[in-house]
Design a protein around this motif. Structure first.
Motif, PDB file in Angstrom:
ATOM      1  N   GLY A  31       0.804  -1.218   0.000  1.00 13.21           N
ATOM      2  CA  GLY A  31       0.000   0.000   0.000  1.00 13.21           C
ATOM      3  C   GLY A  31       0.835   1.264   0.000  1.00 13.21           C
ATOM      4  N   LEU A  32       1.902   1.266   0.795  1.00 11.38           N
ATOM      5  CA  LEU A  32       2.793   2.432   0.817  1.00 11.38           C
ATOM      6  C   LEU A  32       3.440   2.648  -0.548  1.00 11.38           C
ATOM      7  N   GLU A  33       3.865   1.560  -1.174  1.00 10.28           N
ATOM      8  CA  GLU A  33       4.478   1.639  -2.505  1.00 10.28           C
ATOM      9  C   GLU A  33       3.471   2.194  -3.515  1.00 10.28           C
ATOM     10  N   LYS A  34       2.257   1.665  -3.473  1.00  9.85           N
ATOM     11  CA  LYS A  34       1.197   2.104  -4.384  1.00  9.85           C
ATOM     12  C   LYS A  34       0.892   3.594  -4.214  1.00  9.85           C
ATOM     13  N   ASP A  35       0.955   4.076  -2.980  1.00 13.11           N
ATOM     14  CA  ASP A  35       0.677   5.483  -2.692  1.00 13.11           C
ATOM     15  C   ASP A  35       1.880   6.399  -2.933  1.00 13.11           C
ATOM     16  N   GLY A  36       3.011   5.817  -3.320  1.00 14.33           N
ATOM     17  CA  GLY A  36       4.208   6.608  -3.601  1.00 14.33           C
ATOM     18  C   GLY A  36       4.902   7.139  -2.362  1.00 14.33           C
ATOM     19  N   LEU A  37       4.713   6.442  -1.240  1.00 11.55           N
ATOM     20  CA  LEU A  37       5.317   6.883   0.017  1.00 11.55           C
ATOM     21  C   LEU A  37       6.599   6.117   0.310  1.00 11.55           C
ATOM     22  N   TYR A  38       7.379   6.654   1.212  1.00  7.37           N
ATOM     23  CA  TYR A  38       8.609   6.012   1.653  1.00  7.37           C
ATOM     24  C   TYR A  38       8.438   5.502   3.077  1.00  7.37           C
ATOM     25  N   THR A  39       9.310   4.594   3.461  1.00  7.13           N
ATOM     26  CA  THR A  39       9.323   4.110   4.830  1.00  7.13           C
ATOM     27  C   THR A  39      10.545   4.685   5.528  1.00  7.13           C
ATOM     28  N   GLY A  40      10.365   5.075   6.765  1.00  6.73           N
ATOM     29  CA  GLY A  40      11.474   5.592   7.558  1.00  6.73           C
ATOM     30  C   GLY A  40      11.978   4.517   8.488  1.00  6.73           C
ATOM     31  N   VAL A  41      13.262   4.252   8.460  1.00  8.08           N
ATOM     32  CA  VAL A  41      13.847   3.246   9.342  1.00  8.08           C
ATOM     33  C   VAL A  41      14.968   3.869  10.154  1.00  8.08           C
ATOM     34  N   ASN A  42      15.111   3.375  11.365  1.00  8.47           N
ATOM     35  CA  ASN A  42      16.153   3.823  12.294  1.00  8.47           C
ATOM     36  C   ASN A  42      16.037   5.317  12.599  1.00  8.47           C
ATOM     37  N   TRP A  43      14.839   5.739  12.981  1.00 11.78           N
ATOM     38  CA  TRP A  43      14.603   7.154  13.267  1.00 11.78           C
ATOM     39  C   TRP A  43      14.582   7.485  14.756  1.00 11.78           C
ATOM     40  N   SER A  44      14.992   6.549  15.621  1.00 14.05           N
ATOM     41  CA  SER A  44      14.989   6.850  17.049  1.00 14.05           C
ATOM     42  C   SER A  44      16.161   6.156  17.729  1.00 14.05           C
ATOM     43  N   GLY A  45      16.413   6.550  18.940  1.00 12.34           N
ATOM     44  CA  GLY A  45      17.494   5.949  19.711  1.00 12.34           C
ATOM     45  C   GLY A  45      18.773   6.752  19.624  1.00 12.34           C
ATOM     46  N   LYS A  46      19.734   6.314  20.410  1.00 12.94           N
ATOM     47  CA  LYS A  46      21.016   7.019  20.486  1.00 12.94           C
ATOM     48  C   LYS A  46      21.793   6.988  19.178  1.00 12.94           C
ATOM     49  N   ALA A  48      20.416   6.906  16.122  1.00 14.17           N
ATOM     50  CA  ALA A  48      19.481   7.220  15.043  1.00 14.17           C
ATOM     51  C   ALA A  48      20.213   7.822  13.860  1.00 14.17           C
ATOM     52  N   THR A  49      19.975   7.261  12.714  1.00 10.84           N
ATOM     53  CA  THR A  49      20.549   7.752  11.476  1.00 10.84           C
ATOM     54  C   THR A  49      19.441   8.282  10.584  1.00 10.84           C
ATOM     55  N   GLY A  50      18.347   7.570  10.528  1.00  8.43           N
ATOM     56  CA  GLY A  50      17.178   7.981   9.767  1.00  8.43           C
ATOM     57  C   GLY A  50      17.339   7.834   8.277  1.00  8.43           C
ATOM     58  N   TYR A  51      16.868   6.719   7.772  1.00 13.18           N
ATOM     59  CA  TYR A  51      16.904   6.463   6.337  1.00 13.18           C
ATOM     60  C   TYR A  51      15.476   6.440   5.804  1.00 13.18           C
ATOM     61  N   ASP A  52      15.259   7.026   4.649  1.00 11.13           N
ATOM     62  CA  ASP A  52      13.988   6.903   3.945  1.00 11.13           C
ATOM     63  C   ASP A  52      14.207   5.930   2.797  1.00 11.13           C
ATOM     64  N   CYS A  53      13.414   4.870   2.778  1.00  5.07           N
ATOM     65  CA  CYS A  53      13.568   3.840   1.757  1.00  5.07           C
ATOM     66  C   CYS A  53      12.238   3.596   1.064  1.00  5.07           C
ATOM     67  N   LYS A  54      12.318   3.151  -0.173  1.00  9.53           N
ATOM     68  CA  LYS A  54      11.106   2.739  -0.876  1.00  9.53           C
ATOM     69  C   LYS A  54      10.605   1.449  -0.225  1.00  9.53           C
ATOM     70  N   PRO A  55       9.297   1.321  -0.064  1.00  7.13           N
ATOM     71  CA  PRO A  55       8.752   0.123   0.581  1.00  7.13           C
ATOM     72  C   PRO A  55       9.178  -1.185  -0.085  1.00  7.13           C
ATOM     73  N   ASN A  56       9.287  -1.198  -1.416  1.00  2.00           N
ATOM     74  CA  ASN A  56       9.705  -2.442  -2.066  1.00  2.00           C
ATOM     75  C   ASN A  56      11.147  -2.804  -1.700  1.00  2.00           C
ATOM     76  N   GLU A  57      11.993  -1.817  -1.404  1.00  2.00           N
ATOM     77  CA  GLU A  57      13.364  -2.093  -0.962  1.00  2.00           C
ATOM     78  C   GLU A  57      13.366  -2.773   0.405  1.00  2.00           C
ATOM     79  N   ILE A  58      12.454  -2.331   1.266  1.00  2.00           N
ATOM     80  CA  ILE A  58      12.334  -2.940   2.592  1.00  2.00           C
ATOM     81  C   ILE A  58      11.866  -4.388   2.448  1.00  2.00           C
ATOM     82  N   ALA A  59      10.879  -4.627   1.600  1.00  2.00           N
ATOM     83  CA  ALA A  59      10.359  -5.979   1.389  1.00  2.00           C
ATOM     84  C   ALA A  59      11.451  -6.910   0.868  1.00  2.00           C
ATOM     85  N   VAL A  60      12.209  -6.448  -0.105  1.00  2.00           N
ATOM     86  CA  VAL A  60      13.286  -7.265  -0.670  1.00  2.00           C
ATOM     87  C   VAL A  60      14.318  -7.593   0.403  1.00  2.00           C
ATOM     88  N   ARG A  61      14.666  -6.624   1.216  1.00  2.00           N
ATOM     89  CA  ARG A  61      15.673  -6.840   2.269  1.00  2.00           C
ATOM     90  C   ARG A  61      15.178  -7.821   3.331  1.00  2.00           C
TER      91      ARG A  61
END
Length: 75
Positions: A31-46, A48-61
């Motif tokens: 759904g996120l991919e279909k809507d053209g949105l990105y997923t944010g990973v590693n956005w909290s904690g000491k 935190a780097t904060g990466y925006d990735c395409k949802p299909n990249e997350i699924a493949v990984r």
């Protein structure tokens, strides 16, 4: 709320909701991919780097990690 779960005050009222990995891969990421949105990973904690990735990249990984970890456990 889990102690230490929220490290960003702006999200202190948010509550986690458990979903299955199958739903995450099949429904959420699709759904996120279909809507053209990105997923944010590693956005909290000491570290935190904060990466925006395409949802299909997350699924493949995720699928890659599952397959490789399965092969390591069965060999």
């Amino acid at each position: 709320m889990l102690p230490g779960f929220v490290t960003v005050p702006a999200y202190s009222n948010f509550k986690p909701h458990e979903i299955t990995l199958e739903d995450f891969l099949r429904k959420w990421l699709t759904g996120l991919e279909k809507d053209g949105l990105y997923t944010g990973v590693n956005w909290s904690g000491k570290r935190a780097t904060g990466y925006d990735c395409k949802p299909n990249e997350i699924a493949v990984r995720i699928k890659y990690e599952i397959e490789n970890n399965y092969h390591e456990r069965t060999n």
